[in-house]
Design an enzyme around this catalytic site. Structure first.
Site, PDB file in Angstrom:
ATOM      1  N   GLU A 117       0.856  -1.190   0.000  1.00 45.21           N
ATOM      2  CA  GLU A 117       0.000   0.000   0.000  1.00 45.21           C
ATOM      3  C   GLU A 117       0.888   1.233   0.000  1.00 45.21           C
ATOM      4  O   GLU A 117       2.091   1.125   0.228  1.00 45.21           O
ATOM      5  CB  GLU A 117      -0.842   0.054   1.288  1.00 45.21           C
ATOM      6  CG  GLU A 117      -1.904  -0.984   1.398  1.00 45.21           C
ATOM      7  CD  GLU A 117      -2.593  -0.914   2.772  1.00 45.21           C
ATOM      8  OE1 GLU A 117      -2.525   0.124   3.449  1.00 45.21           O
ATOM      9  OE2 GLU A 117      -3.177  -1.937   3.151  1.00 45.21           O
ATOM     10  N   LYS A 119       2.133   4.764   1.768  1.00 47.76           N
ATOM     11  CA  LYS A 119       2.172   5.356   3.104  1.00 47.76           C
ATOM     12  C   LYS A 119       1.814   6.829   2.951  1.00 47.76           C
ATOM     13  O   LYS A 119       2.621   7.643   2.500  1.00 47.76           O
ATOM     14  CB  LYS A 119       3.547   5.191   3.750  1.00 47.76           C
ATOM     15  CG  LYS A 119       3.537   5.645   5.211  1.00 47.76           C
ATOM     16  CD  LYS A 119       4.773   5.192   5.941  1.00 47.76           C
ATOM     17  CE  LYS A 119       4.690   5.454   7.433  1.00 47.76           C
ATOM     18  NZ  LYS A 119       4.410   6.823   7.785  1.00 47.76           N
ATOM     19  N   ARG A 140      -4.879   9.889  16.688  1.00 46.74           N
ATOM     20  CA  ARG A 140      -4.103   8.796  17.261  1.00 46.74           C
ATOM     21  C   ARG A 140      -3.604   9.144  18.662  1.00 46.74           C
ATOM     22  O   ARG A 140      -3.561   8.289  19.541  1.00 46.74           O
ATOM     23  CB  ARG A 140      -2.929   8.510  16.320  1.00 46.74           C
ATOM     24  CG  ARG A 140      -1.985   7.472  16.805  1.00 46.74           C
ATOM     25  CD  ARG A 140      -1.110   6.994  15.646  1.00 46.74           C
ATOM     26  NE  ARG A 140      -0.168   6.018  16.127  1.00 46.74           N
ATOM     27  CZ  ARG A 140       1.035   6.310  16.611  1.00 46.74           C
ATOM     28  NH1 ARG A 140       1.429   7.551  16.645  1.00 46.74           N
ATOM     29  NH2 ARG A 140       1.829   5.360  17.043  1.00 46.74           N
ATOM     30  N   GLU A 177      -6.175   7.636   6.905  1.00 50.95           N
ATOM     31  CA  GLU A 177      -5.412   8.877   6.915  1.00 50.95           C
ATOM     32  C   GLU A 177      -6.238  10.007   6.313  1.00 50.95           C
ATOM     33  O   GLU A 177      -6.796   9.854   5.231  1.00 50.95           O
ATOM     34  CB  GLU A 177      -4.144   8.645   6.073  1.00 50.95           C
ATOM     35  CG  GLU A 177      -3.039   9.618   6.334  1.00 50.95           C
ATOM     36  CD  GLU A 177      -2.086   9.160   7.441  1.00 50.95           C
ATOM     37  OE1 GLU A 177      -2.385   8.165   8.146  1.00 50.95           O
ATOM     38  OE2 GLU A 177      -1.047   9.818   7.598  1.00 50.95           O
ATOM     39  N   LYS A 294       2.273  -5.249   4.108  1.00 56.25           N
ATOM     40  CA  LYS A 294       1.580  -5.939   5.194  1.00 56.25           C
ATOM     41  C   LYS A 294       1.411  -7.403   4.802  1.00 56.25           C
ATOM     42  O   LYS A 294       1.151  -7.702   3.635  1.00 56.25           O
ATOM     43  CB  LYS A 294       0.186  -5.325   5.413  1.00 56.25           C
ATOM     44  CG  LYS A 294       0.231  -3.862   5.845  1.00 56.25           C
ATOM     45  CD  LYS A 294      -1.148  -3.235   5.923  1.00 56.25           C
ATOM     46  CE  LYS A 294      -1.012  -1.761   6.305  1.00 56.25           C
ATOM     47  NZ  LYS A 294      -2.282  -1.024   6.232  1.00 56.25           N
ATOM     48  N   LYS A 318      10.531   3.560   3.280  1.00 52.23           N
ATOM     49  CA  LYS A 318      10.460   4.991   2.958  1.00 52.23           C
ATOM     50  C   LYS A 318      11.091   5.363   1.626  1.00 52.23           C
ATOM     51  O   LYS A 318      11.831   4.579   1.035  1.00 52.23           O
ATOM     52  CB  LYS A 318      11.185   5.769   4.062  1.00 52.23           C
ATOM     53  CG  LYS A 318      10.458   5.724   5.377  1.00 52.23           C
ATOM     54  CD  LYS A 318       9.873   7.063   5.647  1.00 52.23           C
ATOM     55  CE  LYS A 318       9.531   7.227   7.111  1.00 52.23           C
ATOM     56  NZ  LYS A 318       9.120   8.567   7.412  1.00 52.23           N
ATOM     57  N   CYS A 436      21.597  40.839 -27.230  1.00 51.67           N
ATOM     58  CA  CYS A 436      22.065  40.439 -25.912  1.00 51.67           C
ATOM     59  C   CYS A 436      22.630  39.024 -26.022  1.00 51.67           C
ATOM     60  O   CYS A 436      21.925  38.103 -26.432  1.00 51.67           O
ATOM     61  CB  CYS A 436      20.910  40.479 -24.914  1.00 51.67           C
ATOM     62  SG  CYS A 436      21.305  39.742 -23.321  1.00 51.67           S
TER      63      CYS A 436
END
Ligand code: IVH
Length: 674
Positions: A117, A119, A140, A177, A294, A318, A436
């Site tokens: 899944e 995070k 939480r 979440e 999981k 991560k 220029c």
């Protein structure tokens, strides 16, 4: 009519429509109709307070402000997850090895089944449903005791106030979440900046900050989203056998469950999931800081159990953070192709999103003022995916006394010519045009770029030398270069000189669209150049076209038409064009002419939004164009179809508002080859 029945019917209808709108993203009624039903229910409740219930959609607009949040003791503690911070595949391997060791499964046995899944980077929440009705939402906290934020949670449109379907468990706690989509974050900050209000520092704080407001009207005013990923206490409900089964059940009950999830076997598939999601990360439309693996079987989860408040059956793997702190060591001003002066922050090198960053664009003077970036400041730098690094904000508390305010130069930092402020724009431009050197270099780089005339190997380093040594002034001069001249350049081996000459030679044969694009006419990007080539077919016809004729081309409005006319009026530009043709640049006249009826999508304009299941943006575009269609970047009444994938942006909302048909990738393919 029985008022109680009417109230119930109104609530059921409003919840059904909220689900369609917020979770499915497919509203079945107009906003006005929704407002009418909502108004009717509010009026009845106001007159008959005895009809008020905790699942009434009228509570979604926020309730009376609280003095403090009540503590809530969690029936089942809210645990945290162990984190693997290694960014490669080691994390997946280590996790799988640990799980197998605990379960006494050897490497030769069948691989363990996992679910991968995302995070999500927001705020964890526990939603308690009793007999199908949302009765309490709690943060939480320390995992044992959280805060009662029910009034705020009710304002989140994606959170169901009552469960869908026949199963109405006595108690069902859903965990997930609350987060803020990037588009909602940007919209919020754009508005805050217009009103001179304080912006949110990032989407995570936007979500967490809203839910922690005692006044739920504040949360109601911010668009928040929700993803369900687990369960807390349950009574009177039969658990599925797997976590995947739990997620499917939650989906059926009306919860948004992220579609980016997959059943995976063994460590290699875990690592592959981590890699794949990492690649798609910047296109998701919301922030994640990793993936979660999981163990899929709930029976195995029970066998594995917990250690020190962390389950043994789950791990977070991560990604490198997309934001980092750095300091501004200087602010330079670059001069772009059209002469626009762009302030660029020079940063102390810092690793962001896995890449070392030492520059960040500041866009323009107004942006520097708005963010108030000064030399010496500590700043938050963000780099998401392939996007150019940006300064998100200044950490004002860390500003040294010596920090100096930025001032835009009054003359061009490259050629010292006067600068002018572009009307109606935040930009300041050097007035010297191609005289220029900075603009000349950029014009040459653009001319040689891959989608323009495409001269491989002609990069910044060589162009700098060619211009500084007065060897090349205009693109036409490139075609007079010879090996003797190239040999005078620094670090130019004979072989590379020959390759470069070869690439220049090859570029002589091109297409009309590339040629138009390569000229670098202001406001004419690649897709406008293609439209012009297709419309006019011959370059001379484009030169002859006046503004009225130009505006007959798709997507060409007065501004673009004016840019083209001005460019082609300029004697200097016509001279360069003539010299390019004399140098042998050629294309087949009529090669871009309309391909008449051929192609299933001829005459249709498409807009792409979100991530498609198999096609990348470029592939989808190529597919549409090959079938005779066009791809545009904004949705208007003239848009034929919007093709939407995962996490679509505001373009989908606009399509729905304008009644433009929306297709999936499969439907697009079906349209092309029925
Ligand atoms: S499962 C027992 N799944 O990560 C496992 N958590 O340390 C309980 N989070 O703040 C959590 N995405 O809010 C789980 N797909 C996901 C998640 C997720 C984000 C957060 C969660 C908590 C932290 C866990």
């Amino acid at each position: 009519m029985d008022l109680a029945k009417r109230v119930d019917a109104l609530r059921a209808a409003l919840e059904e429509h909220a689900w369609r709108y917020y979770v499915l993203d497919a509203p079945a009624i107009t906003d006005a109709e929704y407002d009418r039903l909502f108004g009717e229910l509010s009026a009845i409740e106001a007159e008959h307070p005895e009809f008020q219930t905790p699942d009434s959609p009228t509570l979604r607009v926020g309730a009376q402000a609280l003095d403090a949040f009540e503590p809530v003791r969690h029936a089942v503690p809210m645990l945290s997850i162990r984190t693997e911070t290694d960014f490669g595949s080691e994390g997946a391997v280590a996790f799988d090895a640990r799980v197998r060791r605990e379960l006494e499964v050897s490497a030769s046995d069948a691989p363990i089944e996992y679910i991968g899944e995302l995070k999500f980077d927001g705020l964890a929440i526990n939603l308690r449903y009793e007999k199908g009705l949302l009765c309490r939402a709690a943060t939480r906290g320390d995992g044992e005791t959280g805060e009662d934020v029910t009034a705020n949670a009710r304002t989140v449109g994606q959170i169901p106030l009552r469960l869908r379907g026949a199963a109405q468990p006595d108690v069902l706690e859903v965990r997930g979440e609350i987060y803020m989509k990037r588009s909602d974050f940007e919209r919020f900050n754009a508005r805050a900046s217009r009103l001179g209000e304080k912006p949110l520092s990032n989407p995570r704080n936007g979500a967490a900050g809203s839910i922690r407001q005692l006044d739920s009207k504040i949360a109601a005013a911010r668009s928040l989203s929700f993803f369900a990923y687990g369960l807390g206490e349950i009574q009177g409900w039969t658990l599925p056998e797997t976590h995947a089964g739990v997620l499917d059940a939650l989906d059926a009950m009306g919860f948004p469950v992220c579609r980016e999830r997959a059943i995976l076997h063994g460590p290699a598939e875990l690592a592959e999931f981590h890699r794949r999601v990492g690649e798609a990360r910047s296109r998701l439309g919301f922030d994640i800081d990793g993936v979660v693996y999981k163990v899929n079987s709930l029976a195995l989860q029970r066998r594995l159990g917990f250690v020190s408040r962390e389950p043994r059956w789950a791990v977070a793997h991560k990604y490198p953070p997309e934001e980092a702190y750095s300091t501004v060591v200087g602010i330079d001003v670059q001069v772009g192709r059209t002469g626009v002066l762009t302030p660029v922050a020079r940063l102390a090198p810092v690793s962001v999103g896995g890449v070392v960053v030492s520059n960040a664009t500041l866009h323009n003077e107004d942006e520097v003022r708005r963010k108030d970036v000064r030399v010496g400041d500590t700043v938050v730098v963000r780099r998401a995916g392939d996007v150019i690094p940006e300064i998100v904000r200044v950490v004002v508390e860390k500003r040294p006394d010596s920090a100096s305010e930025f001032v835009m130069p009054k003359t061009c930092p490259v050629c010292a010519s006067a600068v002018e402020r572009v009307e109606d724009e935040a930009a300041v431009r050097c007035t010297a045009g191609l005289y220029c050197p900075a603009q000349r270099k950029q014009a040459l780089l653009h001319f040689a770029s891959r989608r323009a005339i495409d001269i491989e190997g002609l990069g910044e380093r060589i162009i700098d030398q060619l211009v500084d040594g007065a060897l090349v002034e205009t693109p036409a001069d490139l075609y007079r270069l010879d090996s003797a001249t190239l040999a005078t350049l620094e670090r130019m081996a004979e072989k590379s000189a020959a390759n470069l000459l070869d690439a220049i030679q090859k570029s002589r044969k091109t297409t009309l669209a590339r040629f138009i694009y390569a000229l670098g006419i202001r406001n004419v990007g690649i897709s406008t150049a293609k439209d012009l080539a297709r419309h006019f077919g011959r370059f001379d016809d484009l030169v002859k076209a006046d503004e009225v004729a130009l505006q007959r081309v798709d997507d060409v409005g007065p501004v673009v038409a004016d840019s083209i006319v001005c460019f082609l009026k300029e004697a200097h530009n016509l001279e360069v064009i003539k010299r390019l043709k004399d140098a042998g640049i050629s294309w087949e006249e009529g090669d871009g002419a309309p391909s008449a009826e051929e192609g299933a999508l001829s005459g249709k304009t498409f807009v792409l939004t979100g991530t498609l299941p198999t096609l990348s943006r470029d592939d989808a575009k190529a597919l549409i164009e090959a079938a005779g269609g066009r791809v545009s970047s904004s949705v208007s009444k003239k848009t034929g179809y919007v093709v939407a994938g995962e996490s679509p942006g505001s373009k989908l909302d606009r399509a729905n508002a304008l009644g433009v048909p929306v297709l999936s990738e499969a439907q697009l393919r079906a349209l092309i080859s029925p």
